[in-house]
Design a protein around this motif. Structure first.
Motif: not given
Lengths: 700, 700
Positions: B286, B289-290, B292-293, B296-297, B300, B317, B447
């Motif tokens: 959890n 993945k939190r 990574e998101v 990743e964003n 970008a 990742k 975060d």
């Protein structure tokens, strides 16, 4: 923004009417998602000296379209041409695409009627009339019934009203619960189911800036998609459509948004809102991030994977960004104290008068029901909500299973989605020829079986039965390889054959649904009863509130047609002014600033046609109109009722509008009608479409 | 694969010795991460007729390097040249990079000593000796002490042993807990802290295929990085280094891996393993993945964001993919029944003899301690583990706060990371000039404050104090803008000044650490005591086991030097043979198959130099050697002790080796030494380095 998502299996968060909150806020800003049969005439008169005539309202109402799969649209030509967002139409583009023909990425343009492509299953609904049926609904519910019996009585009378209306008028007839049970209105819709794709830009033009610029402003997105409604094989003849304004709106101008906001939660009690903050939103965020990671990485493995998962990935990312914004709003230090103070103040007024003791006690009833629902929320989301079995096959299988069980029952006793009035829509959906990809099915099913096992525990008896002694991955492969529900003829056979045919098929995914169904239905029963209990409690609060303050305001959004108003207006952020408009030239500047790197690379057609364009043309603009997910594709109109733009997003500061409206920084974002014309004429060589928009009819 | 991650603040999962499981499995495959002072001589003799001499073992041991920030390496030249993975060295490359000079993306090559670049803080440790100190450690712990007192007594004697050794030898001295408390060995290391970057390929060559191909095979990755150890400003003179084999290994050949596997959990009781499956792994997934998101964003949004977050995103990742694989293993239907049966069988033997009643009862003690630890695991991870405050500034601030409190205490009573023997390493780390980016700091801190608030609840008193009436985002911005801990001179001043200086600084991030510290320390105290309770219980089980079965096998990995052996060997997957080797030509075929789209695009240098290359050169290969995270960068050597490759990954099927080894499909993945030479010579024009590798010394 996404509200073009339908979650037929998702247990919905229950919303409770705290009318005074809405009323208090509405006084200070252009807040409100107003009912068409209770429009904000006084506010419009007082603030803008504008008094919409009944004809003005009726024309706008009947020009608007609900996209049944989620989202809004409007007619813009007497020949059935309609406009919505690219991200609303994208699912239809996906369904028409193949490995070698990617309409989502590459776009599409029909230069003649013959080139228009029929969508696989798309239902458009136009609201014809609204009728208040509150008295009849309430009269059918015995005063002393317990919540479950009350729920059943209410379901029965609603089904009867809908069926009568359908039989009498032939129109789709939905009873809508407003004010969380304070009122029941019958909405009648004309349905269009022969819908053809006319025009879509490529995704890079429609969603320029991708996830990083999503929910941001300034923006440079041509987020539009044109379809045409047909009847009897010819373009539908449309009496009510919006005149297209070639010039778009001016800064500071009063504008209206008419569309289908999906769901707001502005009227929750504090106890309910705490549950949203502490459980619902974190759980959904967890699921969305999980899904985003899964699909992002699967997509990176090949171009074809990326194409197949593109829509699903967009929806996950879009949902995640929206939900992150909402959680930030819920954690902001001002939101809860304001809600708590308002609630405490109102309770103090209630406690001062003995006649309001029932209303006062209702708060505890709401809190109790919230607690009961919270206790089963994860199991509910996984089993009844379907999050433990995410794939198209599972959804189809359960529909077939339940259809076999529900359809023989009397109309008023069925699960609501199987009622007679919803039958045509259900069948359109169930028998869709939209492609289903087995690799993607296995991927999402294996992941959600893993989620199920970790959330409920591997040793949970139901989990053990679901996995049947296999790993989630092997079990998913076995189920998807073994099922026949991807075959539409098979679906039709089982649907027609009823429960016996469904049993005889011995399909593994249907049998999985059967295994889960007793508990899923039990969870739903509890949910229905608790929802009814909440509705009754809130009705008591509402009565007290009406007695103390009088009826005013607008109900929380329910996916039905609403009217918002506001002005085109920039805002201030980090001490700098953000102007209301961007221009076509800004797109090129943004691409250059970002070194033309994805997702900021110029779409090829736009790069090539730059010199043709009037770069000063307004591109996107923001306004203070009150919107939420589901408004995607809503027309923005001026006082003259002309189409001046189309809603496609809100900014980050508007994400908390789910819980409370504020126009300090929050804004709705639209594509300017002027940009649409300029792009159709000069980038896409779609002059006949531009002509049709300007003239309100096809060139003859 | 990542094991180059250090988590000094993470509460570690406790591992329990079930020696018979290891022994049982070891009989059937080339399993084992063997201690250098208990090498598997009998197995090697029996299976491969190979009897390593003491000199062979000593040479290999002293050629190997532990990268203190995580990972393995080896000397390959008498002039201090050493080789590890690109993904092990990447953090150092990141620290040396700037907006305009990206060594991670673009690579680096020093053609002369003068061009080599000193790393900002990199400690390399070479194991000089091992001494069994079990008797002295156990003698210092009173028999009847409760777990907390026992923990304190044990900590005290271990600190004393380490300090004595450091004072006597000048070598870094660590007491290592083996067999979960069954034995204590003193490891002495020679440290190198002047380490210079010599060569790195660009990331696209090192990590070709990116996340999609990570943990997969076939592979085509040049995952290497060369550094040089210096002493007194000149290349270190190295007595033990590995001869470089220009030809690499042959298919079916016996090979050895010597490196620093981080942590395995093969000897857990069933109760402990259930906790891993049901809580630890899902929680970590959890979080990953939190993260990574999030990254990743953020990446970008701009190229510079992407550069700043690149390493952190890779680790997220990589960790997520590894953990997903482990969870799949834990959910596989065969793993738990086998573990449960082995445990039940052994318990049955214990219950047959009254003298083993203590061992039998120990299982319940382990289960109880596991339960206690599980109950506080989320709070522990957030507060003591630091997951609620993720950013460099928080880690530094807490180190400064605790250093002020701990350093005045007697050596044996301090938190272990502040003991005298660890001081040099701690200071190297604390005073690193590595860049810290405020935007990234705010992003991750905001975060994780949100994560903290949702996991512990907004109304938790500590959360309220942490947020101080602000939103997570505003609070993070305020903290990061206000802190001075990014300034190394400030850190040095506070560290030297002690607790008073730290208090006087009134730094907001340090004060935040102070606010959290009482509860964080309390959680740690409970964790330490429960860990001791488990160790005592397991010691009882181990005694019974030794009495019944005799001592054999190898302990779970502990981040210390281990020797594995196996053969170069392909495997079967989905009915098809996967050969043991790929070739350089395969890289071009893969790129072509994937249409040269990222992450499968050819690195520019490789595209340009294709015609020069012998495309038949072996590139990557797999073997049955037993590895786990931390082995990244470990040399693969042949019977002659020659360097024939370097470990950089394992395949998906090997991800469950954390819990149980199987060579049915699981494999360790390496870069072939032949490919390294071919690439240095022909792609990177680094002929002087290729020459140094082949000759074991610099060209003079």
């Amino acid at each position: 923004m996404t509200m073009n998502e339908r979650h037929p299996h998702l247990m919905k968060i229950i919303i409770v009417p705290l009318l005074f909150v809405a009323a208090a806020v509405a006084a200070s800003a252009d807040e409100g998602m107003w009912l068409y049969n209770q429009p904000p005439r006084d506010l419009l008169q007082e603030r803008y000296q504008f008094n919409p005539t009944d004809a003005w309202l009726e024309h706008l109402q009947k020009s608007c379209i609900r996209v049944n799969s989620g989202g809004s649209a409007s007619f813009v030509s007497k020949d059935g041409l309609l406009i919505t967002n690219h991200h609303v139409g994208a699912r239809k583009l996906e369904e028409l695409s193949t490995k070698d023909r990617d309409y989502v990425r590459d776009g599409f343009c029909a230069h003649t009627l013959a080139e228009e492509i029929q969508c696989l299953n798309l239902e458009l609904d136009v609201l014809e009339s609204i009728e208040d049926v509150t008295a009849r609904v309430n009269a059918a519910v015995p005063k002393e019934a317990d919540p479950r019996a009350a729920f059943e009585a209410r379901r029965k009378v609603i089904a009867a009203i809908e069926k009568e209306s359908l039989d009498q008028t032939g129109l789709r007839s939905d009873v809508v619960t407003l004010w969380q049970g304070g009122a029941y209105h019958l909405y009648r819709y004309k349905r269009y189911t022969d819908v053809r794709l006319v025009f879509a830009p490529g995704a890079q033009a429609a969603f320029y800036g991708g996830d990083p610029d999503n929910f941001e402003f300034p923006r440079y997105d041509l987020d539009i998609c044109l379809f045409r409604a047909y009847e009897n094989g010819a373009p539908a003849k449309i009496a009510h459509y919006l005149r297209f304004s070639p010039g778009g709106p001016r800064d500071g101008e009063l504008v209206f948004v008419s569309g289908h906001p999906g769901r707001t939660s502005r009227l929750l009690t504090v106890a309910e809102l705490e549950n949203v903050r502490d459980r619902s939103v974190p759980f959904q965020l967890n699921s969305l991030k999980r899904r985003e990671v899964l699909l992002e990485n699967w997509s990176a493995r090949s171009g074809e994977n990326a194409r197949r998962a593109k829509g699903m990935l967009f929806r996950a990312k879009n949902g995640r960004k929206a939900m992150d914004g909402r959680l930030a709003g819920l954690l902001a230090p001002d939101l809860f104290p304001a809600k708590a103070k308002a609630e405490a103040d109102f309770k103090a007024r209630l406690s001062a008068t003995p006649e309001f003791s029932e209303a006062l006690a209702a708060y505890d009833k709401v809190a109790d029901a919230t607690k009961t629902l919270a206790a089963q929320s994860v199991r509910g989301a996984l089993l009844e909500g379907g999050q433990g079995f995410e794939c198209e096959s599972s959804g189809i299988a359960r529909t077939l299973l339940r259809a076999g069980e529900e359809r023989p029952k009397p109309n008023g006793e069925r699960l609501r989605e199987f009622s007679d009035s919803r039958r045509a829509s259900l069948e359109l959906d169930l028998f869709s020829e939209a492609p289903i990809y087995t690799d993607l099915e296995k991927l999402t099913l294996a992941d959600s079986l893993t989620f199920l096992a970790t959330e409920l525990g591997v040793n949970d008896p139901l989990v053990q039965k679901v996995l049947a002694g296999k790993s989630p991955r092997d079990r998913a492969a076995e189920l998807i390889d073994g099922t026949r529900v991807r075959d539409v003829a098979f679906r039709k056979k089982l649907y027609a054959g009823g429960a016996d045919a469904v049993s005889a098929a011995n399909d593994p995914v249907i049998e999985l649904a059967r295994l889960v169904d007793p508990e899923a239905r039990a969870l739903r029963k509890v949910s229905e009863a608790q929802t009814e209990a909440k509705a009754q409690a809130h009705a008591a609060i509402a009565r007290a509130r009406n007695a103390l303050l009088g009826l005013t305001g607008y109900p929380d959004a329910t996916g039905t047609l609403r009217l918002s108003f506001g002005v085109v207006k920039g805002y201030e952020e980090n001490g700098a002014a953000v102007p209301a408009f961007t221009s076509l030239g800004g797109l090129y500047a943004r691409a250059s600033e970002m070194k033309n790197q994805p997702p900021f690379d110029l779409p090829a057609a736009w790069e090539k046609r730059k010199s043709r364009l009037n770069l000063g043309t307004p591109f996107n603009f923001v306004s203070t109109c009150d919107i939420i997910g589901g408004n995607s594709g809503s027309p923005v109109v001026n006082r003259a009722g002309e189409f001046v733009g189309i809603i496609f997003d809100g900014n980050l500061q508007g994400l908390t509008w789910d819980y409370a409206f504020s126009d300090k920084q929050g804004r709705a974002t639209s594509v300017d009608s002027a940009a649409i014309l300029e792009a159709l004429n000069k980038v896409y060589d779609a002059r006949e479409l531009a002509h049709e928009l300007v003239n309100g009819q096809r060139n003859r």
